[in-house]
Design a protein around this motif. Structure first.
Motif, mmCIF file in Angstrom:
data_model
loop_
_atom_site.group_PDB
_atom_site.id
_atom_site.type_symbol
_atom_site.label_atom_id
_atom_site.label_comp_id
_atom_site.label_asym_id
_atom_site.label_seq_id
_atom_site.Cartn_x
_atom_site.Cartn_y
_atom_site.Cartn_z
ATOM 1 N N GLY A 182 0.800 -1.218 0.000
ATOM 2 C CA GLY A 182 0.000 0.000 0.000
ATOM 3 C C GLY A 182 0.829 1.262 0.000
ATOM 4 N N GLY A 183 2.168 1.118 0.111
ATOM 5 C CA GLY A 183 3.052 2.272 0.042
ATOM 6 C C GLY A 183 3.061 2.869 -1.362
ATOM 7 N N ARG A 184 3.503 4.112 -1.470
ATOM 8 C CA ARG A 184 3.467 4.817 -2.747
ATOM 9 C C ARG A 184 4.867 5.137 -3.250
ATOM 10 N N MET A 185 4.932 5.335 -4.574
ATOM 11 C CA MET A 185 6.181 5.742 -5.214
ATOM 12 C C MET A 185 5.848 6.694 -6.357
ATOM 13 N N VAL A 186 6.530 7.842 -6.405
ATOM 14 C CA VAL A 186 6.371 8.808 -7.485
ATOM 15 C C VAL A 186 7.741 9.048 -8.109
ATOM 16 N N LEU A 187 7.837 8.779 -9.410
ATOM 17 C CA LEU A 187 9.104 8.899 -10.136
ATOM 18 C C LEU A 187 8.933 9.869 -11.294
ATOM 19 N N THR A 188 9.840 10.829 -11.401
ATOM 20 C CA THR A 188 9.885 11.693 -12.577
ATOM 21 C C THR A 188 11.187 11.404 -13.312
ATOM 22 N N ILE A 189 11.058 11.023 -14.567
ATOM 23 C CA ILE A 189 12.205 10.594 -15.368
ATOM 24 C C ILE A 189 12.308 11.488 -16.597
ATOM 25 N N LEU A 190 13.493 11.968 -16.886
ATOM 26 C CA LEU A 190 13.708 12.677 -18.151
ATOM 27 C C LEU A 190 13.398 11.695 -19.268
ATOM 28 N N GLY A 191 12.453 12.044 -20.138
ATOM 29 C CA GLY A 191 12.011 11.069 -21.127
ATOM 30 C C GLY A 191 11.701 11.687 -22.473
ATOM 31 N N ARG A 192 10.709 11.108 -23.129
ATOM 32 C CA ARG A 192 10.308 11.581 -24.457
ATOM 33 C C ARG A 192 8.842 11.222 -24.677
ATOM 34 N N MET B 5 19.297 27.768 -28.787
ATOM 35 C CA MET B 5 18.206 28.419 -28.072
ATOM 36 C C MET B 5 17.764 29.713 -28.754
ATOM 37 N N SER B 6 18.679 30.335 -29.505
ATOM 38 C CA SER B 6 18.327 31.570 -30.210
ATOM 39 C C SER B 6 17.543 31.304 -31.498
ATOM 40 N N LYS B 7 17.612 30.062 -31.994
ATOM 41 C CA LYS B 7 17.003 29.731 -33.281
ATOM 42 C C LYS B 7 15.709 28.941 -33.176
ATOM 43 N N GLU B 8 15.512 28.208 -32.086
ATOM 44 C CA GLU B 8 14.365 27.307 -32.021
ATOM 45 C C GLU B 8 13.898 27.106 -30.588
ATOM 46 N N LYS B 9 12.719 26.540 -30.463
ATOM 47 C CA LYS B 9 12.177 26.228 -29.148
ATOM 48 C C LYS B 9 12.846 24.958 -28.633
ATOM 49 N N THR B 10 13.428 25.050 -27.463
ATOM 50 C CA THR B 10 14.158 23.914 -26.903
ATOM 51 C C THR B 10 13.496 23.492 -25.598
ATOM 52 N N GLU B 11 13.126 22.211 -25.508
ATOM 53 C CA GLU B 11 12.407 21.701 -24.349
ATOM 54 C C GLU B 11 12.944 20.345 -23.918
ATOM 55 N N LEU B 12 12.730 20.039 -22.654
ATOM 56 C CA LEU B 12 12.957 18.703 -22.130
ATOM 57 C C LEU B 12 11.597 18.099 -21.793
ATOM 58 N N VAL B 13 11.464 16.801 -22.010
ATOM 59 C CA VAL B 13 10.214 16.088 -21.742
ATOM 60 C C VAL B 13 10.378 15.264 -20.465
ATOM 61 N N ASN B 14 9.382 15.329 -19.605
ATOM 62 C CA ASN B 14 9.411 14.588 -18.347
ATOM 63 C C ASN B 14 8.277 13.565 -18.307
ATOM 64 N N VAL B 15 8.590 12.365 -17.866
ATOM 65 C CA VAL B 15 7.578 11.329 -17.666
ATOM 66 C C VAL B 15 7.463 11.088 -16.162
ATOM 67 N N THR B 16 6.289 11.342 -15.603
ATOM 68 C CA THR B 16 6.058 11.138 -14.179
ATOM 69 C C THR B 16 5.073 9.999 -13.984
ATOM 70 N N VAL B 17 5.454 9.029 -13.167
ATOM 71 C CA VAL B 17 4.585 7.887 -12.891
ATOM 72 C C VAL B 17 4.368 7.780 -11.378
ATOM 73 N N SER B 18 3.108 7.646 -10.991
ATOM 74 C CA SER B 18 2.745 7.429 -9.587
ATOM 75 C C SER B 18 2.186 6.029 -9.465
ATOM 76 N N MET B 19 2.653 5.295 -8.445
ATOM 77 C CA MET B 19 2.221 3.903 -8.329
ATOM 78 C C MET B 19 2.084 3.479 -6.864
ATOM 79 N N THR B 20 1.378 2.409 -6.675
ATOM 80 C CA THR B 20 1.107 1.859 -5.343
ATOM 81 C C THR B 20 1.623 0.437 -5.248
ATOM 82 N N ARG B 21 2.271 0.109 -4.155
ATOM 83 C CA ARG B 21 2.733 -1.268 -3.918
ATOM 84 C C ARG B 21 1.514 -2.159 -3.735
ATOM 85 N N ASN B 22 1.445 -3.211 -4.534
ATOM 86 C CA ASN B 22 0.314 -4.123 -4.473
ATOM 87 C C ASN B 22 0.147 -4.710 -3.079
ATOM 88 N N ARG B 23 -1.088 -4.867 -2.689
ATOM 89 C CA ARG B 23 -1.364 -5.427 -1.359
ATOM 90 C C ARG B 23 -1.310 -6.949 -1.384
#
Length: 369
Positions: free
Chosen positions: A213-223, A351-369
């Protein structure tokens, strides 16, 4: 390259340290706060207002962001308990801060007394604030770190894209330092398989340590793209590769040195993250969200004039804080200044020529009981 020995953010509090160049990661932490609060609310309710909570920040790095995370978690718990009408004695919180052994833990520990003082001042009227005890836990999160079934909440931001090792490749990733459009298919496959092995290992280790029932939240640099070589995840490393290859042409670095240098990182898509969680089977996914952050988040616009030149310079310093230990271990100290001067210049131009961004993937999960 022994990743456990060389992978760390640049320590200390100098001009190029992670301590002074981590505004962009802080922005990402703030962006994901609603997901964290939702997970903590469910955890706190399911545990029926616990008197003690054990939390861990994995890949905590060093500098102000580390204790910023701890502070936000403590404040969230206090806010949640009061909103739920629990005015009893607040819970005591044990916060474990984990990173590889060569992380600059000393900088963190020097900040702890100030952190404790600030917590006292955040006391809600007619209520005392939770007490938070800080401990450092050196070691790889691709191994067991804590007692079995002892952790209630695990958090990690911008850490799990780092691999346990450089993938073993049957082909030379010529002219590249990461996955790229010109990388052989075998290189892409090696990176994908290394991520799958590492992430599965991570999940198995946390499954042993987190209470049911414990929780885990992970944010990973992704795409967002299904293409592992898409520009959204490879571009920032392509610019470093360009800098190194220009130095090869000028005879400042040996070509073989560049061809044998590969960044131990993999930026997964939301689908890849979900697939590995479901395949491993110990956790139930509560939500997966994608967010984006501009490279200019590395600049404090409240302090520094908003200019493209300044943005590029600060993003260059941010990336130097991240990459310098890796580059230094492979190429040596003599070329460091030249490498990062060129790299920063390439970042400025982009950065002067184009829009530059990083993508983040965030996953929230629960430990199965």
């Amino acid at each position: 390259m022994d990743v456990t020995q060389v992978l760390r953010m640049k320590g200390g509090d100098g001009d190029y340290s992670y301590f002074n160049n981590s505004l962009l990661p802080r922005k990402v932490i703030s962006m994901t706060k609603p997901i964290i609060e939702d997970a903590l609310t469910n955890l706190y309710c399911d545990m029926n207002f616990p008197k003690t909570l054990i939390m861990a920040d994995l890949g905590c790095s060093s500098g102000p962001n580390t204790l910023f995370v701890a502070s936000e978690l403590v404040k969230s718990i206090d806010k949640i308990r009061l909103e739920l009408g629990n005015y009893d004695e607040p819970p005591e919180i044990q916060m474990y801060l984990n990173d590889l052994p060569n992380n600059d833990f000393n900088t963190i520990f020097h900040l702890v007394p100030n952190f404790q003082e600030k917590l006292k001042k955040q006391t809600t009227p007619n209520s005392s604030s939770p007490r938070c005890y800080i401990s450092g836990v050196p070691g790889s999160f691709y191994s067991r770190l804590f007692l079995r079934k002892s952790i209630h909440f695990v958090y990690s931001s911008y850490s799990l894209m780092w691999l346990s090792q450089v993938p073993e490749m049957i082909s030379t990733n010529k002219g590249n330092i990461y996955m790229s459009r010109t990388s052989p298919p075998s290189v892409i496959k090696a990176y994908q398989e290394q991520f799958q092995r590492d992430f599965t290992t991570f999940l198995k280790c946390r499954a042993d340590e987190i209470v049911r029932g414990g929780r885990m939240v992970l944010t990973i640099l992704g795409r967002q793209s299904d293409d592992p070589c898409s520009k959204e995840c490879c571009y920032v490393w392509d610019l470093l590769a360009t800098s190194l290859n220009d130095m090869v042409v000028e005879g400042l670095i040996e070509e073989e040195k560049v061809d044998s240098f590969n960044i131990p990182q993999y930026t997964p898509s939301p689908k890849e993250v979900s697939t590995e969680v479901e395949k491993e089977g110990s956790f139930m996914i509560d939500c997966v969200e994608v967010s984006k952050v501009n490279w200019d988040a590395s600049t404090d616009h409240n302090v520094i004039l908003f200019e493209e030149e300044v943005q590029g310079y600060n993003m260059g310093k941010c990336m130097r804080a991240v990459a310098e230990p890796l580059v230094l271990s492979h190429f040596g100290e003599s070329v460091i200044e030249e490498v990062f001067e060129r790299y920063t210049n390439n970042i400025k131009i982009s950065m002067s020529k184009e829009k530059t961004e990083l993508v983040n993937v965030t996953v929230s999960m629960t430990r199965n009981r």
